[in-house]
Enzyme design. Structure first.
Site, PDB file in Angstrom:
ATOM      1  N   GLU A 108       0.131   3.631   6.384  1.00 23.47           N
ATOM      2  CA  GLU A 108      -0.220   3.103   7.704  1.00 23.47           C
ATOM      3  C   GLU A 108       0.936   2.332   8.330  1.00 23.47           C
ATOM      4  O   GLU A 108       1.746   1.742   7.626  1.00 23.47           O
ATOM      5  CB  GLU A 108      -1.349   2.075   7.565  1.00 23.47           C
ATOM      6  CG  GLU A 108      -2.539   2.548   6.829  1.00 23.47           C
ATOM      7  CD  GLU A 108      -3.475   1.397   6.466  1.00 23.47           C
ATOM      8  OE1 GLU A 108      -4.569   1.685   5.994  1.00 23.47           O
ATOM      9  OE2 GLU A 108      -3.106   0.218   6.659  1.00 23.47           O
ATOM     10  N   CYS A 121       4.725  -3.070  12.091  1.00 23.76           N
ATOM     11  CA  CYS A 121       4.531  -3.478  10.697  1.00 23.76           C
ATOM     12  C   CYS A 121       4.489  -2.188   9.879  1.00 23.76           C
ATOM     13  O   CYS A 121       3.628  -1.336  10.109  1.00 23.76           O
ATOM     14  CB  CYS A 121       3.218  -4.258  10.594  1.00 23.76           C
ATOM     15  SG  CYS A 121       2.787  -4.699   8.924  1.00 23.76           S
ATOM     16  N   CYS A 128      -0.039  -0.238  -3.732  1.00 20.19           N
ATOM     17  CA  CYS A 128       0.777  -1.370  -4.190  1.00 20.19           C
ATOM     18  C   CYS A 128       0.385  -1.710  -5.613  1.00 20.19           C
ATOM     19  O   CYS A 128      -0.792  -1.668  -5.964  1.00 20.19           O
ATOM     20  CB  CYS A 128       0.562  -2.584  -3.278  1.00 20.19           C
ATOM     21  SG  CYS A 128       1.593  -3.997  -3.745  1.00 20.19           S
ATOM     22  N   CYS A 132      -3.042  -7.930  -5.893  1.00 15.99           N
ATOM     23  CA  CYS A 132      -3.621  -9.164  -5.353  1.00 15.99           C
ATOM     24  C   CYS A 132      -5.106  -8.899  -5.053  1.00 15.99           C
ATOM     25  O   CYS A 132      -5.417  -7.945  -4.342  1.00 15.99           O
ATOM     26  CB  CYS A 132      -2.893  -9.594  -4.085  1.00 15.99           C
ATOM     27  SG  CYS A 132      -1.113  -9.740  -4.329  1.00 15.99           S
ATOM     28  N   CYS A 135      -6.734  -8.149  -1.415  1.00 12.17           N
ATOM     29  CA  CYS A 135      -6.044  -7.202  -0.533  1.00 12.17           C
ATOM     30  C   CYS A 135      -6.525  -5.775  -0.775  1.00 12.17           C
ATOM     31  O   CYS A 135      -6.621  -5.320  -1.918  1.00 12.17           O
ATOM     32  CB  CYS A 135      -4.554  -7.329  -0.812  1.00 12.17           C
ATOM     33  SG  CYS A 135      -3.581  -5.954  -0.222  1.00 12.17           S
ATOM     34  N   CYS A 359      -3.785  -4.854   5.623  1.00  7.75           N
ATOM     35  CA  CYS A 359      -3.048  -3.722   5.079  1.00  7.75           C
ATOM     36  C   CYS A 359      -3.934  -2.898   4.148  1.00  7.75           C
ATOM     37  O   CYS A 359      -4.689  -3.411   3.356  1.00  7.75           O
ATOM     38  CB  CYS A 359      -1.794  -4.192   4.355  1.00  7.75           C
ATOM     39  SG  CYS A 359      -2.099  -5.241   2.949  1.00  7.75           S
TER      40      CYS A 359
HETATM   41  S1  SF4 Z   1      -1.076  -8.527  -0.687  1.00  3.63           S
HETATM   42 FE1  SF4 Z   1      -1.568  -6.376  -1.103  1.00  3.63          FE
HETATM   43  S2  SF4 Z   1       0.192  -5.172  -0.362  1.00  3.63           S
HETATM   44 FE2  SF4 Z   1       0.827  -7.336  -0.498  1.00  3.63          FE
HETATM   45  S3  SF4 Z   1       1.735  -7.509  -2.559  1.00  3.63           S
HETATM   46 FE3  SF4 Z   1      -0.427  -8.103  -2.797  1.00  3.63          FE
HETATM   47  S4  SF4 Z   1      -1.480  -6.179  -3.370  1.00  3.63           S
HETATM   48 FE4  SF4 Z   1       0.539  -5.629  -2.532  1.00  3.63          FE
END
Ligand code: SF4
Length: 368
Positions: A108, A121, A128, A132, A135, A359
């Site tokens: 995206e 962005c 990823c 986290c 997210c 995201c």
């Molecule tokens: S917030 Fe999401 S995209 Fe950013 S580093 Fe953590 S898991 Fe990865």
């Protein structure tokens, strides 16, 4: 450590993405042109069409002989991004594009027009590996690193949308690029740096966007910050801290178990010493998790003598998640506490909420 090592430049696409102009240095572009039996000056023409006119269709280029165009298209401008979905909000001033890559992977970009600037962005990885828990991208895990061509193409597509007047308000110039979409940019260091060079190199060999208008974010991969420091570029470093204490950060940002808050800030301080550029601390405010006054006090004490600016981000909750945005009164108290320590702080506007703006949410919704 082995888990983190795994995501450092080692995740390759199962089927290699076709090589693109944007994967090559200026010298490599010339060498490739010559290896195809074309005169070296064609490299300049190809770069001009791509980086200055945002035109990726050699068939429409009148300064290249018609017979040569298919060769140029195949070797320099293979189609890397196929548009899948486009969603808008803020009366079209915020737009999210979902792209399919050559191997079916989805990424995206979000394009945002403000009064004084237009920012894109972009994603540096599909998914990823940083995990986290708040997210959407982190929940899906890492699929693969993007190539420099795939990253740069997102910026070129945004620049083209701006120049051709696709956003309300008429044609404009893409002014800012932030690496804050899907992925941890410093875990895909080489491709990200190649893309940064494509973005900041003056036209016609690059997009000519000022280095100070490019932001690379990280959750705190200290070796990556150190490498970035040694590049001595004027780009902005953003550190996604999310909490000042290691105990909570070990949970919110699991990579913290490898590099603690103090180590991360000390690496960012060295970035300031080398570049003179203030860094930004990204802090997603999560209700009753990291938004307490005592945490704001701790953050204020940590940052008061540092050359840093805090960007508070009201969390955009992911569907079904227990994490949600802070109450307004807690957000205001957090800001006031930081100001008491003289720490510059802003609250990011919440553009894109209606379009799954956090995201990874659009890609996740499309897979569902
Ligand atoms: S917030 Fe999401 S995209 Fe950013 S580093 Fe953590 S898991 Fe990865």
């Amino acid at each position: 450590m082995s888990e983190i090592k795994l995501v450092f430049d080692e995740i390759k696409p199962k089927k290699k993405a076709p090589e693109h102009l944007a994967d090559l240095t200026i010298a490599e572009r010339r060498a490739k042109v010559e290896s195809l039996g074309l005169p070296a000056f064609r490299a300049n023409q190809i770069a001009t069409h791509y980086f200055t006119h945002y035109n990726e269709e050699p068939n429409s280029w009148s300064d290249i002989p018609a017979a040569m165009r298919p060769l140029v298209a195949e070797h320099f401008l293979p189609k890397l991004l196929t548009p899948i979905r486009q969603v808008e909000c803020d009366k079209g001033k915020t737009r999210k594009d979902l792209w399919r890559l050559h191997d079916g992977v989805l990424v995206e970009t979000v394009l945002m027009r403000y009064k004084d600037r237009t920012t894109v962005c972009i994603s540096s990885q599909a998914g990823c590996g940083m995990n986290c828990p708040f997210c959407a991208t982190g929940q899906a895990g890492l699929t693969r690193n993007l190539t420099a061509g795939e990253i740069t193409s997102q910026v070129v597509a945004a620049a083209r949308a701006c120049a051709s007047g696709e956003l309300p308000g008429g044609p404009t110039r893409l002014s800012n690029v932030v690496f804050m979409g899907m992925g941890e940019p410093l875990a895909n260091y080489n491709a990200v740096m190649k893309s940064v060079r494509n973005i900041i190199t003056p036209q016609p060999d690059g997009l000519g966007i000022g280095a100070r208008s490019v932001t690379v974010s990280t959750v705190g991969l200290v070796p990556g910050i150190e490498k970035l420091t040694s590049e001595d570029l004027q780009i902005t470093l953003a550190v996604s801290l999310h909490t000042p204490d290691d105990e909570l950060r070990d949970t919110l940002v699991p990579v913290n178990s490898r590099w603690k808050v103090k180590e991360v800030l000390s690496a960012a301080d060295k970035y300031v010493a080398m570049t003179g550029r203030r860094y930004s601390i990204e802090y997603a405010l999560i209700r009753d998790i990291n938004d307490q006054k005592w945490r704001a006090d701790l953050l204020g004490r940590l940052l008061k003598n540092r050359h840093a600016h805090v960007n508070l981000i009201p969390l955009n909750p992911t569907p079904g998640s227990k994490w949600t945005a802070s109450r307004k009164e807690d957000e205001i108290a957090f800001v006031k506490t930081l100001e008491k320590y003289g720490v510059p702080v802003t609250v990011r506007d919440t553009r894109g909420r209606e379009i799954d703006g956090a995201c990874g949410q659009l890609a996740a919704a499309n897979k569902a």
